[in-house]
Scaffold this motif. Sequence first.
Motif: not given
Length: 194
Positions: A115-117, A123-125, A152-153, A187-188
Amino acid sequence: MSAGPDFVLRPWEMSDLPLIREASLDPYIPLITTIPAPYSEAAAEAFVRRQWERAATGAGYPFAIVRSRDRRPVGAIGLWLRELPEGRASLGYWLTDLARGQGVARAALRGPGDALAALRTVTGWALRDLGVPRLQLYIEPWNTASARIAEDIGFRREGLLRGWQQVGDERRDMAVYALLNSDVPVDGRAVTAH
């Protein structure tokens, strides 16, 4: 919005009342959110309507976090835009006790299937697609699990805001974490186009 293969982020629905009931019983979630406690169906319906209004007025993007396999909502995440004219927005999220008890939050950082995906996705969006210059998270200093997830993010701890937020009957300190649009990707992929 997909948050990996196992979770979906979607607008709140009236069918989410059981999630609101579960969250209202949590000793902490109602203190830091607008989840109604004590629970009543009328208050829960009003909560859902407020989420719709926030999205409709541009105040923010509130999402329910839903497991794909059984369509069960397990938490919420929101991107709040009140300070966007100053170039910043904030994020907030919570998971029900059942989801926390299954290790959902921590495992989310090790793979796409938890879920914490959702935090990584929003965040990326926000940074890449919406072009928000700065995202902020406010985390109580004792909440080391949330702090690790933020770090970590890619969020960086910037300091301690003393007496920052009313939580229940007291003013509490909050650690502020931030991620800039120009920081390392979450996310890379590059956050901003070059």
